[in-house]
Design an enzyme around this catalytic site. Structure first.
Site, mmCIF file in Angstrom:
data_model
loop_
_atom_site.group_PDB
_atom_site.id
_atom_site.type_symbol
_atom_site.label_atom_id
_atom_site.label_comp_id
_atom_site.label_asym_id
_atom_site.label_seq_id
_atom_site.Cartn_x
_atom_site.Cartn_y
_atom_site.Cartn_z
ATOM 1 N N PRO A 34 -21.265 -44.141 -19.298
ATOM 2 C CA PRO A 34 -22.372 -43.696 -20.164
ATOM 3 C C PRO A 34 -23.658 -43.581 -19.363
ATOM 4 O O PRO A 34 -23.994 -44.493 -18.591
ATOM 5 C CB PRO A 34 -22.469 -44.823 -21.207
ATOM 6 C CG PRO A 34 -21.825 -46.023 -20.559
ATOM 7 C CD PRO A 34 -20.766 -45.480 -19.654
ATOM 8 N N MET A 35 -24.363 -42.455 -19.523
ATOM 9 C CA MET A 35 -25.618 -42.290 -18.770
ATOM 10 C C MET A 35 -26.711 -41.639 -19.618
ATOM 11 O O MET A 35 -26.578 -40.509 -20.083
ATOM 12 C CB MET A 35 -25.365 -41.508 -17.489
ATOM 13 C CG MET A 35 -24.774 -42.429 -16.411
ATOM 14 S SD MET A 35 -24.680 -41.632 -14.822
ATOM 15 C CE MET A 35 -23.470 -40.375 -15.145
ATOM 16 N N THR A 36 -27.773 -42.384 -19.767
ATOM 17 C CA THR A 36 -28.975 -41.896 -20.441
ATOM 18 C C THR A 36 -29.566 -40.768 -19.616
ATOM 19 O O THR A 36 -29.592 -40.833 -18.386
ATOM 20 C CB THR A 36 -29.955 -43.084 -20.573
ATOM 21 O OG1 THR A 36 -29.398 -43.963 -21.553
ATOM 22 C CG2 THR A 36 -31.342 -42.670 -20.955
ATOM 23 N N GLN A 110 -21.594 -43.375 -27.325
ATOM 24 C CA GLN A 110 -22.005 -44.777 -27.141
ATOM 25 C C GLN A 110 -23.053 -45.155 -28.196
ATOM 26 O O GLN A 110 -24.108 -44.527 -28.300
ATOM 27 C CB GLN A 110 -22.563 -45.028 -25.735
ATOM 28 C CG GLN A 110 -22.683 -46.540 -25.484
ATOM 29 C CD GLN A 110 -23.262 -46.920 -24.153
ATOM 30 O OE1 GLN A 110 -24.301 -46.387 -23.764
ATOM 31 N NE2 GLN A 110 -22.634 -47.847 -23.454
ATOM 32 N N ALA A 192 -23.848 -54.379 -23.986
ATOM 33 C CA ALA A 192 -24.170 -54.781 -22.605
ATOM 34 C C ALA A 192 -25.642 -54.551 -22.273
ATOM 35 O O ALA A 192 -26.455 -54.199 -23.121
ATOM 36 C CB ALA A 192 -23.290 -53.973 -21.643
ATOM 37 N N ASN A 193 -25.944 -54.780 -21.000
ATOM 38 C CA ASN A 193 -27.204 -54.383 -20.350
ATOM 39 C C ASN A 193 -28.465 -54.912 -21.035
ATOM 40 O O ASN A 193 -29.528 -54.286 -20.953
ATOM 41 C CB ASN A 193 -27.272 -52.847 -20.206
ATOM 42 C CG ASN A 193 -26.112 -52.304 -19.384
ATOM 43 O OD1 ASN A 193 -25.287 -53.074 -18.888
ATOM 44 N ND2 ASN A 193 -26.024 -51.001 -19.234
ATOM 45 N N TYR A 195 -29.252 -55.260 -24.242
ATOM 46 C CA TYR A 195 -29.711 -54.669 -25.502
ATOM 47 C C TYR A 195 -29.332 -55.561 -26.693
ATOM 48 O O TYR A 195 -28.841 -56.672 -26.512
ATOM 49 C CB TYR A 195 -29.191 -53.227 -25.621
ATOM 50 C CG TYR A 195 -29.769 -52.351 -24.524
ATOM 51 C CD1 TYR A 195 -31.140 -52.120 -24.469
ATOM 52 C CD2 TYR A 195 -28.968 -51.821 -23.525
ATOM 53 C CE1 TYR A 195 -31.701 -51.359 -23.448
ATOM 54 C CE2 TYR A 195 -29.515 -51.061 -22.490
ATOM 55 C CZ TYR A 195 -30.885 -50.827 -22.458
ATOM 56 O OH TYR A 195 -31.440 -50.092 -21.453
HETATM 57 C C1 LIG Z 1 -29.095 -42.556 -14.930
HETATM 58 C C2 LIG Z 1 -28.310 -43.684 -15.528
HETATM 59 C C3 LIG Z 1 -28.323 -43.884 -16.893
HETATM 60 C C4 LIG Z 1 -27.568 -44.916 -17.464
HETATM 61 N N1 LIG Z 1 -27.524 -45.039 -18.827
HETATM 62 C C5 LIG Z 1 -26.656 -45.912 -19.406
HETATM 63 C C6 LIG Z 1 -26.436 -45.889 -20.798
HETATM 64 O O1 LIG Z 1 -26.967 -45.070 -21.541
HETATM 65 N N2 LIG Z 1 -25.578 -46.805 -21.311
HETATM 66 C C7 LIG Z 1 -24.940 -47.735 -20.535
HETATM 67 O O2 LIG Z 1 -24.172 -48.546 -21.034
HETATM 68 N N3 LIG Z 1 -25.109 -47.741 -19.191
HETATM 69 C C8 LIG Z 1 -25.927 -46.840 -18.607
HETATM 70 N N4 LIG Z 1 -26.033 -46.784 -17.241
HETATM 71 C C9 LIG Z 1 -25.204 -47.677 -16.407
HETATM 72 C C10 LIG Z 1 -23.929 -46.969 -15.982
HETATM 73 O O3 LIG Z 1 -23.096 -46.698 -17.093
HETATM 74 C C11 LIG Z 1 -23.130 -47.796 -14.954
HETATM 75 O O4 LIG Z 1 -22.680 -48.979 -15.546
HETATM 76 C C12 LIG Z 1 -23.942 -48.166 -13.711
HETATM 77 O O5 LIG Z 1 -24.754 -47.098 -13.283
HETATM 78 C C13 LIG Z 1 -23.023 -48.590 -12.557
HETATM 79 O O6 LIG Z 1 -22.075 -47.592 -12.269
HETATM 80 P P1 LIG Z 1 -22.320 -46.458 -11.139
HETATM 81 O O7 LIG Z 1 -22.663 -47.169 -9.871
HETATM 82 O O8 LIG Z 1 -21.015 -45.701 -11.089
HETATM 83 O O9 LIG Z 1 -23.440 -45.611 -11.615
HETATM 84 C C14 LIG Z 1 -26.805 -45.777 -16.646
HETATM 85 C C15 LIG Z 1 -26.820 -45.581 -15.265
HETATM 86 C C16 LIG Z 1 -27.536 -44.533 -14.700
HETATM 87 C C17 LIG Z 1 -27.464 -44.319 -13.214
#
Ligand SMILES: Cc1cc2nc3c(=O)[nH]c(=O)nc-3n(C[C@H](O)[C@H](O)[C@H](O)COP(=O)(O)O)c2cc1C
Length: 400
Positions: A34-36, A110, A192-193, A195
């Site tokens: 998931p990525m914002t 998500q 997670a994270n 929130y």
């Molecule tokens: C630009 C960006 C936006 C993210 N947004 C979310 C999100 O909306 N929800 C979430 O659970 N994690 C979010 N993450 C975390 C990622 O899902 C992931 O757990 C984290 O980046 C580690 O994995 P990676 O190294 O493959 O990016 C975000 C990460 C990045 C880089």
């Protein structure tokens, strides 16, 4: 250059289909994390830029998890965060789902509430809410102007009343119903994270003395009520094929925060619900557990300990720092996760799964290119600005 046309043996298991306990099958085990994107319209509806972004990162994957999507107006933690808060959000969400499904991947929405990480300028009057009193801290990704404006609006989170907590449980269920209506294949509950769900589970942020706080069991009540409300909504819709996953962060730094024993206890309750997968949020797939050195009979990695405890009761999704083919192959071959998610690596290499499937993983790079700019790399301008501000989170070369 000649393209190799044969997948390498170390990736073969990753490209096998995976069938969940509800009979739904993913074409393979690679997932977009998931990525914002900071790019939804101001009213939280889907924008062309976000549809282009997620669609451009979906090729060759088994499943794609959307950006964190607010389930309630008080939960918005990012400018440009998508909403699943009212029926008018459904048509835009449908376009997001379709842009993923067009590539053959399952689309998962998500579901998110920021709790005390919501931003004062994004939430309605009444302000940012939390399980317990909390002084708001501006997140690193927001600009200095927004930081100053938010500090003028609100500095303390407001404690949620019991009736409001129940309203938020219902909001998660309602958002799952919007996801169903929009044609998503599933939802992931964002526990997670740092929130709201994690804020309730952590004794560091939940100091309530009512039924939602105190003992480990009572701190778990809100995350479990949310998960139960979502799975009940799916059952009511008669959609046994719909995927429900749960994402959690395994350990927190403060002494009174979430520790591995808490996480394993939460897992033991989550597996009693009709969920399809668990997703451990990690910055690095191989990061060691906090007390790794204390018990050498167990593998050191957080994910390995969780996987061992889970013992096949649900598939586990792992993530974190997997950018090159070698990283992804090693994670898949570790045996610690049935599903492998890639986030930053997919921003950098939008078609990474296609390249790996073609035996062409040497072509994967480790940075974006400032010279190409946002549009050519199918990155929304708002996300690009955050990435520039947050270097080297997602590395950008030729950046001055
Ligand atoms: C630009 C960006 C936006 C993210 N947004 C979310 C999100 O909306 N929800 C979430 O659970 N994690 C979010 N993450 C975390 C990622 O899902 C992931 O757990 C984290 O980046 C580690 O994995 P990676 O190294 O493959 O990016 C975000 C990460 C990045 C880089």
């Amino acid at each position: 250059m000649f393209e190799r046309l044969m997948m390498k043996p170390q990736f073969q298991t990753l490209f096998q289909p995976l069938t969940f306990n509800n009979g739904t099958t993913l074409p393979n085990r690679l997932v977009l994390a998931p990525m914002t994107h900071w790019a939804s319209n101001e009213d939280g509806s889907a924008s062309e830029a976000e549809i282009d972004f997620v669609g451009s990162r979906s090729a060759g994957l088994g499943m794609v998890i959307s950006a964190a999507t607010a389930v309630h107006p008080t939960g918005r933690a990012f400018d440009g965060e998508p909403n699943a808060v009212c029926a008018t959000d459904v048509p835009g969400l449908r376009r997001v789902a379709q842009s993923i499904q067009a590539h053959g991947a399952k689309a998962v929405l998500q579901l998110h509430h920021g709790g005390f990480r919501a931003l004062p300028h994004l939430v309605p009057a009444g302000g940012v809410v939390a399980p317990s009193p909390f002084t708001l801290i501006a997140p690193p990704f927001i600009s200095e102007q927004v930081k100053a404006a938010d500090a003028a609006l609100q500095t303390e989170a407001r404690v949620l009343a019991d009736a409001e907590i129940r309203e938020l449980v219902d909001a998660f269920a309602q958002a799952a119903e919007y996801a169903l209506e929009a044609g998503f294949d599933g939802v992931e509950i964002h526990g997670a994270n740092g929130y709201l769900l994690q804020q309730f589970y952590s004794a560091a942020s939940n100091r309530r003395t009512d039924e939602w706080g105190g003992s480990r069991e009572r701190r778990m009540a809100f995350p479990l009520a949310v998960a139960r409300a979502v799975t009940d909504a799916v059952a009511r819709a008669g959609r046994a094929d719909f995927i429900v996953g749960y994402r959690f962060s395994p350990e927190e730094a403060p002494a009174e925060g979430i520790k591995m024993a808490d996480t394993l206890a939460l897992i033991d309750e989550l597996v009693k619900l009709p969920l399809q997968y668990l997703h451990v949020s990690l910055g690095d797939f191989n990061e060691p557990a906090e007390n790794a050195a204390e018990d050498s009979s167990l593998p050191p990695q957080r994910i390995a300990r969780i996987h061992q405890h889970l013992a096949g009761r649900l598939p586990l999704m792992g993530v974190g720092g997997l950018v090159s083919g070698a990283h992804i192959a090693a994670a898949a071959q570790s045996g610690y996760a049935e599903l492998i998610a890639v986030g930053r690596g997919a921003i950098i290499n939008p078609d990474f799964a296609v390249k790996i499937a073609a035996g062409n993983d040497e072509a994967l790079t480790d940075s974006l290119d400032a010279a190409l700019g946002a549009q050519q790399q199918h990155i929304p301008e708002a996300l690009w600005q955050v990435l520039l501000r947050m270097q080297p989170w997602v590395p950008i070369r030729n950046f001055k």
